[in-house]
Design a protein around this motif. Structure first.
Motif, PDB file in Angstrom:
ATOM      1  N   ALA A  91      -5.614  -3.558  -0.561  1.00 10.79           N
ATOM      2  CA  ALA A  91      -4.538  -4.545  -0.390  1.00 10.79           C
ATOM      3  C   ALA A  91      -5.102  -5.870   0.100  1.00 10.79           C
ATOM      4  O   ALA A  91      -6.114  -5.914   0.793  1.00 10.79           O
ATOM      5  CB  ALA A  91      -3.499  -4.024   0.595  1.00 10.79           C
TER       6      ALA A  91
ATOM      7  N   SER B  87      -0.293   5.042  10.496  1.00 11.02           N
ATOM      8  CA  SER B  87      -0.610   4.183   9.359  1.00 11.02           C
ATOM      9  C   SER B  87       0.439   3.081   9.283  1.00 11.02           C
ATOM     10  O   SER B  87       1.445   3.120   9.983  1.00 11.02           O
ATOM     11  CB  SER B  87      -0.583   5.012   8.070  1.00 11.02           C
ATOM     12  N   PHE B  88       0.189   2.108   8.420  1.00 11.06           N
ATOM     13  CA  PHE B  88       1.225   1.144   8.066  1.00 11.06           C
ATOM     14  C   PHE B  88       2.252   1.904   7.224  1.00 11.06           C
ATOM     15  O   PHE B  88       1.884   2.757   6.413  1.00 11.06           O
ATOM     16  CB  PHE B  88       0.574  -0.005   7.281  1.00 11.06           C
TER      17      PHE B  88
ATOM     18  N   ALA C 270       3.816   1.583   4.636  1.00 12.60           N
ATOM     19  CA  ALA C 270       3.769   1.593   3.168  1.00 12.60           C
ATOM     20  C   ALA C 270       3.192   2.886   2.597  1.00 12.60           C
ATOM     21  O   ALA C 270       3.602   3.327   1.516  1.00 12.60           O
ATOM     22  CB  ALA C 270       2.947   0.403   2.659  1.00 12.60           C
TER      23      ALA C 270
ATOM     24  N   LYS D   1      -5.752  -9.023   5.848  1.00 15.65           N
ATOM     25  CA  LYS D   1      -6.779  -8.047   5.456  1.00 15.65           C
ATOM     26  C   LYS D   1      -8.162  -8.716   5.387  1.00 15.65           C
ATOM     27  O   LYS D   1      -8.274  -9.943   5.424  1.00 15.65           O
ATOM     28  CB  LYS D   1      -6.397  -7.438   4.096  1.00 15.65           C
TER      29      LYS D   1
ATOM     30  N   GLY E 173      -1.109  -9.123  -2.791  1.00 14.90           N
ATOM     31  CA  GLY E 173      -1.789  -8.481  -3.911  1.00 14.90           C
ATOM     32  C   GLY E 173      -2.369  -7.138  -3.534  1.00 14.90           C
ATOM     33  O   GLY E 173      -2.471  -6.793  -2.354  1.00 14.90           O
TER      34      GLY E 173
ATOM     35  N   LEU F 129       0.246   1.711  -4.339  1.00 11.74           N
ATOM     36  CA  LEU F 129       0.459   3.081  -3.859  1.00 11.74           C
ATOM     37  C   LEU F 129       1.585   3.763  -4.633  1.00 11.74           C
ATOM     38  O   LEU F 129       1.487   4.933  -4.993  1.00 11.74           O
ATOM     39  CB  LEU F 129       0.774   3.069  -2.355  1.00 11.74           C
TER      40      LEU F 129
ATOM     41  N   SER G 290       0.968  -5.977  -4.902  1.00 14.72           N
ATOM     42  CA  SER G 290       0.765  -5.669  -3.481  1.00 14.72           C
ATOM     43  C   SER G 290       0.116  -4.297  -3.346  1.00 14.72           C
ATOM     44  O   SER G 290       0.094  -3.516  -4.305  1.00 14.72           O
ATOM     45  CB  SER G 290       2.106  -5.660  -2.721  1.00 14.72           C
ATOM     46  N   GLY G 291      -0.355  -4.001  -2.156  1.00 19.27           N
ATOM     47  CA  GLY G 291      -0.889  -2.672  -1.893  1.00 19.27           C
ATOM     48  C   GLY G 291       0.209  -1.617  -2.021  1.00 19.27           C
ATOM     49  O   GLY G 291      -0.014  -0.523  -2.542  1.00 19.27           O
ATOM     50  N   THR G 292       1.390  -1.966  -1.548  1.00 13.17           N
ATOM     51  CA  THR G 292       2.518  -1.041  -1.636  1.00 13.17           C
ATOM     52  C   THR G 292       2.832  -0.691  -3.082  1.00 13.17           C
ATOM     53  O   THR G 292       3.031   0.481  -3.424  1.00 13.17           O
ATOM     54  CB  THR G 292       3.770  -1.681  -0.971  1.00 13.17           C
TER      55      THR G 292
ATOM     56  N   ASP H 144      -5.492   5.716   0.485  1.00  8.36           N
ATOM     57  CA  ASP H 144      -4.980   4.423   0.896  1.00  8.36           C
ATOM     58  C   ASP H 144      -6.141   3.727   1.623  1.00  8.36           C
ATOM     59  O   ASP H 144      -6.390   3.988   2.800  1.00  8.36           O
ATOM     60  CB  ASP H 144      -3.769   4.576   1.812  1.00  8.36           C
TER      61      ASP H 144
ATOM     62  N   VAL I 167      -5.405   8.088   4.512  1.00 11.02           N
ATOM     63  CA  VAL I 167      -5.390   6.679   4.911  1.00 11.02           C
ATOM     64  C   VAL I 167      -6.680   6.402   5.688  1.00 11.02           C
ATOM     65  O   VAL I 167      -6.970   7.089   6.664  1.00 11.02           O
ATOM     66  CB  VAL I 167      -4.174   6.366   5.806  1.00 11.02           C
TER      67      VAL I 167
ATOM     68  N   TYR J 268      -3.097  -8.662   1.540  1.00 11.99           N
ATOM     69  CA  TYR J 268      -2.238  -9.477   2.402  1.00 11.99           C
ATOM     70  C   TYR J 268      -3.146 -10.346   3.286  1.00 11.99           C
ATOM     71  O   TYR J 268      -4.288  -9.970   3.557  1.00 11.99           O
ATOM     72  CB  TYR J 268      -1.358  -8.541   3.246  1.00 11.99           C
TER      73      TYR J 268
ATOM     74  N   CYS K 264      -6.379   0.466   1.900  1.00 13.63           N
ATOM     75  CA  CYS K 264      -5.901  -0.914   2.084  1.00 13.63           C
ATOM     76  C   CYS K 264      -6.538  -1.617   3.282  1.00 13.63           C
ATOM     77  O   CYS K 264      -6.675  -2.831   3.287  1.00 13.63           O
ATOM     78  CB  CYS K 264      -4.393  -0.916   2.236  1.00 13.63           C
ATOM     79  N   GLU K 265      -6.899  -0.849   4.320  1.00  9.13           N
ATOM     80  CA  GLU K 265      -7.457  -1.481   5.522  1.00  9.13           C
ATOM     81  C   GLU K 265      -8.977  -1.379   5.579  1.00  9.13           C
ATOM     82  O   GLU K 265      -9.576  -1.815   6.563  1.00  9.13           O
ATOM     83  CB  GLU K 265      -6.863  -0.803   6.780  1.00  9.13           C
TER      84      GLU K 265
HETATM   85  C1  LIG Z   1      -1.750  -3.438   4.217  1.00 12.88           C
HETATM   86  C2  LIG Z   1      -1.527  -1.995   3.975  1.00 12.88           C
HETATM   87  C3  LIG Z   1      -0.879  -1.521   2.821  1.00 12.88           C
HETATM   88  C4  LIG Z   1      -0.334  -2.410   1.732  1.00 12.88           C
HETATM   89  O1  LIG Z   1       0.345  -3.482   2.178  1.00 12.88           O
HETATM   90  P1  LIG Z   1       0.923  -4.652   1.238  1.00 12.88           P
HETATM   91  O2  LIG Z   1       1.471  -5.577   2.235  1.00 12.88           O
HETATM   92  O3  LIG Z   1       1.958  -4.026   0.367  1.00 12.88           O
HETATM   93  O4  LIG Z   1      -0.181  -5.221   0.433  1.00 12.88           O
HETATM   94  C5  LIG Z   1      -0.784  -0.150   2.660  1.00 12.88           C
HETATM   95  N1  LIG Z   1      -1.274   0.713   3.549  1.00 12.88           N
HETATM   96  C6  LIG Z   1      -1.911   0.301   4.662  1.00 12.88           C
HETATM   97  C7  LIG Z   1      -2.480   1.317   5.594  1.00 12.88           C
HETATM   98  C8  LIG Z   1      -2.041  -1.063   4.914  1.00 12.88           C
HETATM   99  O5  LIG Z   1      -2.647  -1.473   6.036  1.00 12.88           O
END
Ligand SMILES: *Cc1c(COP(=O)(O)O)cnc(C)c1O
Length: 378
Positions: A177, A81-82, A84, A182, A189, A60, A55-57, A153, A127, A179, A155-156
């Motif tokens: 990331a 931010s999200f 995570a 995305k 992943g 990180l 996962s992205g988490t 980060d 981010v 999900y 991920c987005e």
């Molecule tokens: C989606 C996201 C992540 C990682 O998310 P996972 O659900 O763990 O893949 C991390 N940071 C941000 C800003 C995100 O939008």
């Protein structure tokens, strides 16, 4: 009634066949799809190494360990931010130090970073929010001056660029990331990218229980995790990479359509803006409700009654109860982040939306807003 979700993945037939092929191959983890996915991914982003994770988490978390961040350290990051991103800082026992954001791009405001630096600061976790890069030149300048690491980060914001350079190539490492909401998905992943062989080797080992790369020895050099990506997910990832350009192009078109049909109502909703150094890769389409008397959460309910899913995007991290307790933050600490959190509305946004869908959604948003305003005036 038509129903519009917030997000919806687009999976190709090749993707379906790829996953089925893996299922039939008998090799479901640590196989050739993982390597192929990593190879194609690093070529696309433009880094020397890529390490796929669950996962992205998870990604990180590993980049924090690889940066040597631990108890007593501080990492400067965005409250908008999200969750995570700042959770990853907590996972290694360090302290996330928030800094307020730019009201136009919603990314960290570089002019507010330096005042947050202390002798304990080790890194800036940048981010790139909603598909748009943070202002990297001033951030890199600050990091150099104070000898801080940059971790991204991303991920987005896959394939978003800043001054022509891909996000994910500015820091010592970066994370993407996958999900299903995305721009591209593997189900679940993530991907770590870096130009450092050392960081790459460490992350590949840590995702696999800290096992040394020479599998015959079965030695465990570090405290590791199971953050592996399975072959099914990697196969889906390969098929998504093949169409990523067109997926982002479709998102760009939907964003343009929203702009076309909402521009006339700019007095009611503020539309997303793209900074001049950026190309946007459109993770979400978020507008802001301008009338302070309109309760955004009521608006969400009214639109849901019409089959249109919308969402507050995003809540500010420092105001989550767990964070408030841990950090002592309260309302008012990061006014711009909070103002955006209180007024933002993510509209349905995915490649499958056509012009008629966007028209229908916009007509309903405007109607609901108009009715609401009339009611307030009464
Ligand atoms: C989606 C996201 C992540 C990682 O998310 P996972 O659900 O763990 O893949 C991390 N940071 C941000 C800003 C995100 O939008």
């Amino acid at each position: 009634m038509k129903e519009y979700p917030i997000a919806r993945p687009l999976i190709s037939k090749t993707g379906e066949r790829g996953v089925l092929g893996v299922l039939r191959s008998g090799c479901l983890s640590l196989g050739p799809k993982l390597e192929e996915f990593e190879y194609k991914f690093k070529k696309m982003v433009g880094t020397k190494y890529a390490c796929a994770v669950s996962s992205g988490t998870a990604g990180l978390h590993l980049t924090m360990i690889a940066a040597g961040i631990g108890p007593g350290d501080e990492v400067i990051t965005s409250p908008f931010s999200f969750i995570a991103s700042s959770n990853a800082v907590l996972y290694v026992g360090a302290k996330p130090v928030f800094t307020d954001i730019d009201p136009v791009t919603y990314n960290m405001d570089p002019s507010k970073i330096e005042e947050k630096i202390t002798p304990k600061t080790k890194a800036i976790l940048v981010v790139h929010i909603f598909g748009q890069s943070a202002a990297m030149s001033p951030i890199i300048k600050i990091a150099k001056k104070h000898k801080l690491k940059i971790i991204e980060d991303a991920c987005e914001s896959i394939l978003a660029t800043y001054k022509g350079k891909n996000v994910g190539t500015f820091g010592e490492s970066a994370v993407f990331a996958f999900y299903p909401n995305k721009q591209m998905t593997t189900g679940e992943g993530g991907m770590i990218v870096t130009n450092s062989k050392k960081i790459y080797k460490l992350c590949s080992s840590l995702r696999n229980q800290g096992r040394s790369s020479n599998i015959q020895w079965l030695d465990h050099k570090y405290l590791g995790y199971n953050y592996r990506m399975a072959e099914m997910n990697a196969a889906l990832g390969i098929s998504q990479l093949a169409i990523l350009g067109s997926l982002i192009e479709k998102r760009r078109k939907v964003a343009k359509l929203y702009e076309r049909y909402l521009q006339k109502f700019a007095g009611m909703v503020e539309l997303p803006a793209v900074a001049k150094d950026n190309t946007h890769s459109w993770f979400v389409y978020v507008v802001r409700v301008k009338n302070p008397k309109i309760k955004r959460n009521n608006l969400i309910k009214l639109l849901a009654e019409r089959g249109i899913a919308t969402k507050p995007y995003l809540p500010s991290i420092h105001l989550f109860s767990f964070y408030k307790e841990l950090t002592g933050h309260r309302k008012g600490d990061f006014p711009i982040s909070e103002m955006i959190s209180d007024t933002s509305l993510a509209l349905p946004f995915y490649p499958g939306l056509g012009e008629n869908d966007v028209k229908y959604i916009c007509r309903n948003v405007v109607e609901v807003l108009n009715n609401y305003e009339k009611q307030i005036q009464k």
